[in-house]
Design a protein around this motif. Structure first.
Motif, mmCIF file in Angstrom:
data_model
loop_
_atom_site.group_PDB
_atom_site.id
_atom_site.type_symbol
_atom_site.label_atom_id
_atom_site.label_comp_id
_atom_site.label_asym_id
_atom_site.label_seq_id
_atom_site.Cartn_x
_atom_site.Cartn_y
_atom_site.Cartn_z
ATOM 1 N N ASP A 190 -28.078 -89.890 8.550
ATOM 2 C CA ASP A 190 -27.892 -89.090 6.742
ATOM 3 C C ASP A 190 -27.267 -87.932 7.191
ATOM 4 O O ASP A 190 -27.043 -87.404 8.566
ATOM 5 C CB ASP A 190 -29.231 -88.517 5.926
ATOM 6 C CG ASP A 190 -30.081 -90.024 5.980
ATOM 7 O OD1 ASP A 190 -29.933 -90.555 5.561
ATOM 8 O OD2 ASP A 190 -30.942 -89.792 5.450
ATOM 9 N N THR A 208 -35.279 -87.519 12.729
ATOM 10 C CA THR A 208 -35.896 -88.990 13.459
ATOM 11 C C THR A 208 -34.713 -90.133 13.640
ATOM 12 O O THR A 208 -34.189 -90.501 12.289
ATOM 13 C CB THR A 208 -36.927 -89.304 12.975
ATOM 14 O OG1 THR A 208 -37.422 -90.227 14.293
ATOM 15 C CG2 THR A 208 -37.205 -89.774 11.665
ATOM 16 N N SER A 209 -34.404 -91.283 13.678
ATOM 17 C CA SER A 209 -34.045 -92.276 13.529
ATOM 18 C C SER A 209 -34.956 -93.245 13.348
ATOM 19 O O SER A 209 -34.869 -95.137 13.028
ATOM 20 C CB SER A 209 -32.983 -92.853 14.732
ATOM 21 O OG SER A 209 -33.533 -93.150 15.739
ATOM 22 N N HIS A 247 -37.674 -95.292 11.729
ATOM 23 C CA HIS A 247 -37.953 -96.259 9.883
ATOM 24 C C HIS A 247 -39.439 -96.869 10.227
ATOM 25 O O HIS A 247 -39.037 -97.867 8.987
ATOM 26 C CB HIS A 247 -36.475 -97.040 9.471
ATOM 27 C CG HIS A 247 -35.030 -96.770 9.823
ATOM 28 N ND1 HIS A 247 -33.944 -97.065 9.815
ATOM 29 C CD2 HIS A 247 -35.178 -95.290 9.684
ATOM 30 C CE1 HIS A 247 -33.099 -96.093 9.511
ATOM 31 N NE2 HIS A 247 -33.323 -95.072 9.489
ATOM 32 N N LEU A 286 -33.599 -88.110 7.940
ATOM 33 C CA LEU A 286 -32.982 -89.528 9.228
ATOM 34 C C LEU A 286 -31.934 -89.301 10.122
ATOM 35 O O LEU A 286 -30.776 -88.176 9.445
ATOM 36 C CB LEU A 286 -33.191 -90.649 8.541
ATOM 37 C CG LEU A 286 -34.400 -90.964 7.588
ATOM 38 C CD1 LEU A 286 -33.364 -92.509 6.083
ATOM 39 C CD2 LEU A 286 -35.357 -90.588 8.332
ATOM 40 N N ALA A 331 -34.946 -91.734 2.831
ATOM 41 C CA ALA A 331 -36.544 -90.855 3.701
ATOM 42 C C ALA A 331 -37.645 -90.870 3.027
ATOM 43 O O ALA A 331 -38.583 -91.573 2.621
ATOM 44 C CB ALA A 331 -35.858 -89.972 3.995
#
Length: 240
Positions: free
Chosen positions: A130, A106-107, A109, A127, A154
Motif C-alpha cells: 500500500d 506486513t506482506s 495475505h 500492507l 486490508a
C-alpha cells in the motif's frame, strides 16, 4: 541488536510567541520490528517525511525490542512473519502487554493468520504494497488509540470468512503434522495421544469449517489445504 535512530533529530519542547510560552506537540516515538534490514531503512525514510514522527528503535525480533533498556515508544510497527519461529499473535500480546500500541506492517495475505494476529490486540493493519503515506497515517491513528486499515484489501483480510474458523492449538498441531506428510500413527505418537484422539481433533476441524458454511467434502486432505492457504497453520517446510 536493535539499532537506535534517536540521535538523528532533536525535538524542541517549547518556544515563545508574543511573550507567552508555546508548547510544541511531542513527536510520536516509533519502534519497528522486521527481519529485513533494507525494509527497516525504507521505513526510516518513509516516517522521516512526517513532522510528527520519529523512528527511534528498530529490531529484528520482539525479544530484542522488549530487551531494550529504557524503552520509551508510543507505537510499534510489527511485521507479522518474522521468520524466527515465533507465533505472530504471541508477539502482539507481548508488545501490547508492555502497554504499547501495535500496528501490523506486513506482506501477509493469509486471512486467518492476519485475523488471529489482529485479535491479539493490534490496532492497525498496513500492507507493504500500500502507499507509504498509509504507514504515517496508521502510526498517527494508533498514537490516538484508533483502529486503522490501510486499504480495501486490508479490510477484506480482516473480514474474510476463513478467519471465523476457531481452531485449538492441538487441532492446529494435528493439521501441521499432517501437512508434513506424517501418517495418523506418527501424528499420534508425536503428540503423545491415541490415533483415535488425533482423528477426533480432525473431526472438530471439519465441524468448525462446516459451521461457517464451508464444508470440506474431501475431508482431512482439504482441511490441511485450507488451513495452509488461510494461515491457520504454517507450511512445516517453510522455515527450514
Amino acid at each position: 541488536m536493535p539499532v537506535s535512530f534517536g540521535a538523528l533529530r532533536q525535538c524542541p519542547t517549547s518556544g515563545r510567541a508574543w511573550g507567552n510560552a508555546v508548547s510544541t506537540p511531542r513527536r510520536i516515538r516509533v519502534a519497528a520490528v522486521d527481519d529485513h534490514p533494507v525494509l527497516l531503512r525504507g521505513l526510516q525514510a518513509t516516517l522521516a517525511t512526517s513532522a510528527e514522527i520519529d523512528l527511534v528503535t528498530v529490531s529484528t525480533t520482539v525479544g530484542e525490542l522488549l530487551a531494550v533498556d529504557d524503552l520509551r515508544v508510543d507505537v510499534v510497527l510489527l511485521d507479522v512473519d518474522l521468520r524466527d519461529g515465533t507465533d505472530p499473535a504471541d508477539n502482539v500480546r507481548a508488545v501490547v502487554g508492555r502497554g504499547l500500541p501495535v500496528v501490523l506492517y506486513t506482506s501477509e495475505h493469509r486471512a486467518a493468520l492476519v485475523q488471529r494476529t489482529m485479535a491479539a490486540g493490534a490496532l492497525g493493519l498496513v500492507l507493504k504494497g500500500d502507499p507509504e503515506r498509509d504507514v504515517v497515517e496508521a502510526v498517527q491513528s494508533a498514537a490516538r488509540g484508533e483502529v486503522y486499515m490501510s486499504s480495501r484489501l486490508a479490510m477484506e483480510l480482516v473480514s474474510h470468512p476463513a478467519g471465523e474458523v476457531s481452531l485449538s492449538p492441538r487441532e492446529r498441531e494435528v493439521l501441521t503434522l499432517l501437512a508434513a506428510g506424517l501418517p495418523w500413527s506418527a501424528v499420534a505418537k508425536d503428540l503423545g495421544i491415541s490415533v483415535s484422539t488425533a482423528r477426533t481433533h480432525m473431526a472438530r476441524v471439519l465441524e468448525a469449517y462446516s459451521a461457517i458454511g464451508m464444508p470440506l467434502r474431501d475431508g482431512p486432505r482439504e482441511a490441511v489445504a485450507r488451513a495452509l492457504s488461510s494461515g491457520q497453520i504454517d507450511d512445516p517446510y517453510r522455515l527450514g
